[in-house]
Design a protein around this motif. Structure first.
Motif, PDB file in Angstrom:
ATOM      1  N   LYS A 123       0.835  -1.203   0.000  1.00 29.18           N
ATOM      2  CA  LYS A 123       0.000   0.000   0.000  1.00 29.18           C
ATOM      3  C   LYS A 123       0.871   1.254   0.000  1.00 29.18           C
ATOM      4  O   LYS A 123       0.648   2.178  -0.772  1.00 29.18           O
ATOM      5  N   ASP A 150       2.843   1.596  -3.232  1.00 30.69           N
ATOM      6  CA  ASP A 150       1.937   2.112  -4.268  1.00 30.69           C
ATOM      7  C   ASP A 150       1.740   3.617  -4.118  1.00 30.69           C
ATOM      8  O   ASP A 150       1.614   4.339  -5.111  1.00 30.69           O
ATOM      9  N   GLU A 151       1.708   4.092  -2.886  1.00 30.65           N
ATOM     10  CA  GLU A 151       1.517   5.521  -2.633  1.00 30.65           C
ATOM     11  C   GLU A 151       2.779   6.329  -2.962  1.00 30.65           C
ATOM     12  O   GLU A 151       2.696   7.445  -3.475  1.00 30.65           O
TER      13      GLU A 151
END
Length: 130
Positions: free
Chosen positions: A4, A7-8
């Motif tokens: 996560k 991905d950010e």
């Protein structure tokens, strides 16, 4: 660490690699990522192609710290410069934006002490003068 967060982070890292064709090309932008640890400490990492500069609140050798914390680093990673309890700058050949983002995530979690499931980022990208 966390897909996560990678991905950010990845789009911001990709932004600093725009227009860079080789490790000889001068950087055109710098990305600063800031967060806060569970204990309330403000931490930061700056990204440019082939480099990571980070706040370094320790007095031990940065390369040893990365090894001790099992940070997965590029094979050619080297220490550019550091000042105990201030900053550490690492260099390496340009790598894929996703790999660079994964390194940044590991530094936030394994070295700077951010909670891998809950840390949030403030991101800014600044153009650099040619």
């Amino acid at each position: 660490m966390g897909d996560k967060m990678v991905d950010e982070i990845e789009p911001s890292v990709a932004e600093v690699y725009k227009g860079i064709k080789s490790s000889d090309d001068p950087p055109t932008a710098c990305c600063t990522l800031e967060s806060i640890t569970p204990s309330g400490s403000e931490v930061w990492i700056q990204v440019m192609p082939g480099t990571v500069n980070m706040g370094y609140p320790f007095d031990s050798d940065p390369l040893e710290m990365l090894r001790n914390q099992c940070v997965d680093t590029p094979s050619d990673l080297y220490l550019v410069e550091w000042s105990a309890n201030e900053y550490a700058t690492f260099g390496f050949k340009n790598i894929a934006a996703r790999d660079h983002a994964a390194l940044v995530d590991e530094l936030f979690v394994r070295v700077l002490g951010c909670d891998e499931k809950q840390y949030t980022l403030n991101v800014s990208i600044e153009p650099l003068d040619p």
